[in-house]
Design a protein around this motif. Structure first.
Motif, mmCIF file in Angstrom:
data_model
loop_
_atom_site.group_PDB
_atom_site.id
_atom_site.type_symbol
_atom_site.label_atom_id
_atom_site.label_comp_id
_atom_site.label_asym_id
_atom_site.label_seq_id
_atom_site.Cartn_x
_atom_site.Cartn_y
_atom_site.Cartn_z
ATOM 1 N N PRO A 18 0.826 -1.220 0.000
ATOM 2 C CA PRO A 18 0.000 0.000 0.000
ATOM 3 C C PRO A 18 0.857 1.267 0.000
ATOM 4 O O PRO A 18 2.024 1.242 0.396
ATOM 5 N N PHE A 19 0.276 2.355 -0.441
ATOM 6 C CA PHE A 19 0.967 3.637 -0.557
ATOM 7 C C PHE A 19 0.072 4.725 0.021
ATOM 8 O O PHE A 19 -1.084 4.473 0.368
ATOM 9 N N ASN A 20 0.609 5.932 0.132
ATOM 10 C CA ASN A 20 -0.212 7.072 0.563
ATOM 11 C C ASN A 20 -0.071 8.206 -0.448
ATOM 12 O O ASN A 20 0.709 8.120 -1.408
ATOM 13 N N PHE A 21 -0.830 9.265 -0.237
ATOM 14 C CA PHE A 21 -0.831 10.369 -1.200
ATOM 15 C C PHE A 21 0.541 11.016 -1.315
ATOM 16 O O PHE A 21 0.966 11.384 -2.421
ATOM 17 N N GLN A 22 1.254 11.135 -0.209
ATOM 18 C CA GLN A 22 2.554 11.799 -0.244
ATOM 19 C C GLN A 22 3.528 11.049 -1.149
ATOM 20 O O GLN A 22 4.280 11.662 -1.910
ATOM 21 N N MET A 23 3.493 9.716 -1.111
ATOM 22 C CA MET A 23 4.353 8.906 -1.987
ATOM 23 C C MET A 23 3.976 9.118 -3.457
ATOM 24 O O MET A 23 4.846 9.231 -4.325
ATOM 25 N N VAL A 24 2.680 9.169 -3.725
ATOM 26 C CA VAL A 24 2.219 9.388 -5.108
ATOM 27 C C VAL A 24 2.647 10.780 -5.580
ATOM 28 O O VAL A 24 3.116 10.947 -6.723
ATOM 29 N N TYR A 25 2.522 11.772 -4.723
ATOM 30 C CA TYR A 25 2.908 13.143 -5.083
ATOM 31 C C TYR A 25 4.406 13.236 -5.363
ATOM 32 O O TYR A 25 4.826 13.889 -6.339
ATOM 33 N N PHE A 66 -6.617 13.576 -6.553
ATOM 34 C CA PHE A 66 -6.485 12.287 -5.877
ATOM 35 C C PHE A 66 -7.800 11.904 -5.189
ATOM 36 O O PHE A 66 -8.225 10.738 -5.230
ATOM 37 N N GLU A 67 -8.464 12.882 -4.579
ATOM 38 C CA GLU A 67 -9.742 12.622 -3.913
ATOM 39 C C GLU A 67 -10.832 12.247 -4.923
ATOM 40 O O GLU A 67 -11.728 11.450 -4.612
ATOM 41 N N HIS A 68 -10.728 12.825 -6.126
ATOM 42 C CA HIS A 68 -11.685 12.451 -7.177
ATOM 43 C C HIS A 68 -11.516 10.980 -7.559
ATOM 44 O O HIS A 68 -12.506 10.262 -7.781
ATOM 45 N N LEU A 69 -10.268 10.503 -7.645
ATOM 46 C CA LEU A 69 -10.010 9.091 -7.931
ATOM 47 C C LEU A 69 -10.568 8.212 -6.809
ATOM 48 O O LEU A 69 -11.036 7.095 -7.058
ATOM 49 N N LEU A 70 -10.534 8.733 -5.599
ATOM 50 C CA LEU A 70 -11.073 8.013 -4.445
ATOM 51 C C LEU A 70 -12.597 7.900 -4.562
ATOM 52 O O LEU A 70 -13.188 6.851 -4.270
ATOM 53 N N GLN A 71 -13.244 8.968 -5.013
ATOM 54 C CA GLN A 71 -14.699 8.954 -5.185
ATOM 55 C C GLN A 71 -15.128 7.998 -6.291
ATOM 56 O O GLN A 71 -16.177 7.362 -6.202
ATOM 57 N N LEU A 72 -14.313 7.896 -7.344
ATOM 58 C CA LEU A 72 -14.617 6.993 -8.455
ATOM 59 C C LEU A 72 -14.309 5.539 -8.131
ATOM 60 O O LEU A 72 -14.553 4.654 -8.953
ATOM 61 N N LEU A 83 -11.480 4.106 -7.924
ATOM 62 C CA LEU A 83 -10.288 3.577 -8.583
ATOM 63 C C LEU A 83 -9.170 3.398 -7.561
ATOM 64 O O LEU A 83 -8.221 2.650 -7.792
ATOM 65 N N VAL A 84 -9.288 4.104 -6.438
ATOM 66 C CA VAL A 84 -8.370 3.981 -5.307
ATOM 67 C C VAL A 84 -9.217 3.734 -4.066
ATOM 68 O O VAL A 84 -10.307 4.297 -3.936
ATOM 69 N N GLN A 85 -8.710 2.890 -3.170
ATOM 70 C CA GLN A 85 -9.486 2.533 -1.989
ATOM 71 C C GLN A 85 -8.603 2.564 -0.741
ATOM 72 O O GLN A 85 -7.486 2.024 -0.764
ATOM 73 N N PRO A 86 -9.076 3.178 0.347
ATOM 74 C CA PRO A 86 -8.285 3.153 1.590
ATOM 75 C C PRO A 86 -8.319 1.765 2.226
ATOM 76 O O PRO A 86 -9.317 1.040 2.119
ATOM 77 N N TYR A 144 -1.358 10.812 4.535
ATOM 78 C CA TYR A 144 -0.621 9.625 4.971
ATOM 79 C C TYR A 144 -1.529 8.411 5.186
ATOM 80 O O TYR A 144 -1.098 7.415 5.758
ATOM 81 N N LEU A 145 -2.757 8.492 4.705
ATOM 82 C CA LEU A 145 -3.636 7.326 4.775
ATOM 83 C C LEU A 145 -3.186 6.283 3.755
ATOM 84 O O LEU A 145 -2.928 6.601 2.594
ATOM 85 N N LEU A 146 -3.098 5.029 4.172
ATOM 86 C CA LEU A 146 -2.651 3.963 3.269
ATOM 87 C C LEU A 146 -3.762 3.614 2.280
ATOM 88 O O LEU A 146 -4.926 3.442 2.655
ATOM 89 N N MET A 147 -3.375 3.513 1.012
ATOM 90 C CA MET A 147 -4.323 3.257 -0.079
ATOM 91 C C MET A 147 -3.842 2.079 -0.913
ATOM 92 O O MET A 147 -2.687 1.658 -0.841
ATOM 93 N N LYS A 148 -4.766 1.567 -1.746
ATOM 94 C CA LYS A 148 -4.385 0.580 -2.755
ATOM 95 C C LYS A 148 -5.095 0.924 -4.064
ATOM 96 O O LYS A 148 -6.224 1.444 -4.068
ATOM 97 N N LEU A 149 -4.424 0.625 -5.172
ATOM 98 C CA LEU A 149 -4.965 0.909 -6.503
ATOM 99 C C LEU A 149 -5.814 -0.271 -6.962
ATOM 100 O O LEU A 149 -5.399 -1.429 -6.843
ATOM 101 N N LEU A 150 -7.017 0.010 -7.464
ATOM 102 C CA LEU A 150 -7.935 -1.043 -7.898
ATOM 103 C C LEU A 150 -7.857 -1.307 -9.397
ATOM 104 O O LEU A 150 -8.778 -1.876 -9.980
#
Length: 467
Positions: free
Chosen positions: A374-381, A407-413, A415-418, A430-436
């Protein structure tokens, strides 16, 4: 002036004997042919409309055409069970168990259809259909039972002490004038395993309890895909269940699958336009023998043997039939297969902005570097900033709040899930996410993404060593 002379008597007699021939108005051949074409096209449009109505009802309402393939034993078992209820007034309970798409609903609909056509049954059977996805608690389920039995006026504003008293009142209201006999009632519980999670399993307990008693002829049929469903029942509920279980499995081979395809696509003998029905059924026979069609169906069969997928494919193909294109072709089935197997998430990617595409590519590279961790927004940025520095493009240089919004829009769609539900005061960066999305979905979506910048495509296709 000289007066006009009268015609002689001979000439007058001749004119009377020989009536004047009126000129015949002949319609131009082109006009006649246009009228014939118009009439035939109108008939064709009517036939196509009736054909689509019949096939849509068959595909959408799980109404099988003809006999059920591979379910003969289960059909006889269920039919006999329901006949004993409707004819002899016996109470029963049973479970139809099988994976999704194995034909549980189709089997039940087929049995009920044949049951209604029997003389001894006629309209003697009341049906109540409940679904665990819709009736989420016993109160909602009881309200739906009241509505389907049309007893709202009988219940009125009465207040009952318990669920059992309410249900008993409903069944008592259905008794005939002498209060000794009652119409048999069939309760169909779709998604039966979800009713197990109702509080104290009160609905199931009361239905099974009534079906075990001799007060009212009631049959309860549950449909579920859970093989361990009996283990989920409480002891008191299990003791009142008859333990009749009917298992369904998709056991047919590809040859039988092709026969089902032909049967599901064929029109019935009672279709109004016999000529059109014959042409349509002959075309269905030719399609079942076509190598291209067989390849399309074999691909679908290897992916999923469930008839629901076949119905979805045929629904898309039949929708392409028009007056100017009255018969299905192999190309129609190929196009329907392409639409049927299209990736919905990849289609969402087509509508994203370039910035959102870049964030997805950054997540893709993070998945490759850290092996799916898993990754967080800071790593993606940070990954996105590396791309900007390499390319030195000011056009991608967005401020951090803007990138966060994307990034939050991708979360709403979705495509990314906490990984877990965020706390109230947690830092979003710094919330851990995963790409779907997997790498192949991303690359396929980029190939058809409109006006995708070349350097973005190159970044997506770059190897780990380039990072």
């Amino acid at each position: 002036m000289r007066p006009l002379s009268r015609p002689s008597s001979a000439r007058a007699a001749a004119s009377l004997r020989e009536p004047r021939m009126q000129p015949v108005r002949r319609m131009k051949p082109s006009a006649m042919s246009k009228r014939k074409v118009k009439d035939s096209s109108a008939e064709s449009a009517e036939s196509i409309s009736q054909m689509q109505k019949i096939l849509r009802e068959r595909f959408c309402h799980h109404c099988a055409a003809g006999k059920l393939a591979g379910m003969e034993q289960q059909y006889r078992h269920l039919l006999e069970l329901l006949k004993r209820t409707t004819v002899h007034g016996e109470s029963n309970s049973a479970l139809l168990i099988g994976p999704r798409g194995s034909g549980k609903t189709t089997l039940l609909n087929h049995v009920l259809k044949d049951l209604r056509e029997m003389k001894e049954v006629r309209e003697n059977l009341l049906e109540v259909h409940l679904n665990g996805l819709l009736q989420t608690n016993d109160k909602v389920a009881l309200k739906e039972i009241t509505r389907q039995l049309q007893l709202e006026n009988v219940v009125g504003d009465k207040v009952f002490g318990s669920f059992a008293e309410n249900l008993a009142f409903l069944l008592e209201a259905l008794r005939k004038g002498n209060r000794t006999s009652s119409c048999p009632i069939l309760f169909v519980l779709d998604e039966f395993d979800l009713f197990v999670h109702h509080k104290n399993q009160t609905l199931l307990y009361n239905l099974f309890d009534i079906s075990q008693s001799a007060q009212t002829p009631v049959t309860v049929i549950g449909l579920t895909c859970r093989q361990d469903i009996l283990e989920l029942l409480e002891k008191r509920v299990k003791s009142r269940f008859s333990h009749r279980q009917i298992y369904l499995m998709n056991s047919f081979n590809f040859t039988q699958y092709m026969k089902i395809f032909k049967k599901e696509l064929s029109l019935p003998d009672e279709f109004p336009d016999e000529t059109f029905a014959q042409k349509w059924n002959n075309n269905a026979q030719h399609l079942s023998e076509d190598k291209t069609v067989q390849d399309v169906l074999r691909k679908l069969f290897q992916h999923s043997k469930e008839l629901r997928s076949l119905h979805s494919l045929l629904m898309l193909a039949v929708s392409a039939v028009t007056v100017h294109h009255p018969l299905l072709t192999a190309a129609d089935l190929q196009e329907a297969s392409r639409q049927h197997s299209s990736d919905s998430k990849a289609n969402i990617v087509h509508g994203l902005s370039v910035l959102e595409i870049c964030l997805i590519i950054a997540m893709k590279h993070l998945n490759e570097v850290y092996d799916g961790e898993p990754f967080n927004f800071q790593m993606v940025y940070n990954e996105f900033q590396k791309f900007i520095q390499r390319k030195a493009h000011s056009m991608y240089n967005f401020e951090k709040p803007v990138v966060m919004k994307a990034f939050e829009h991708l979360l709403q769609l979705e495509l990314v899930q906490p990984l877990e539900r965020p706390a109230a005061r947690a830092q979003r960066e710094y919330l851990l996410m995963k790409l779907l999305l997997d790498s192949s979905q991303i690359m396929d979506a980029l190939q058809v993404y409109p006006n995708c910048p070349t350097d973005v495509k190159q970044w997506a296709a770059s190897s780990l060593s380039w990072l």
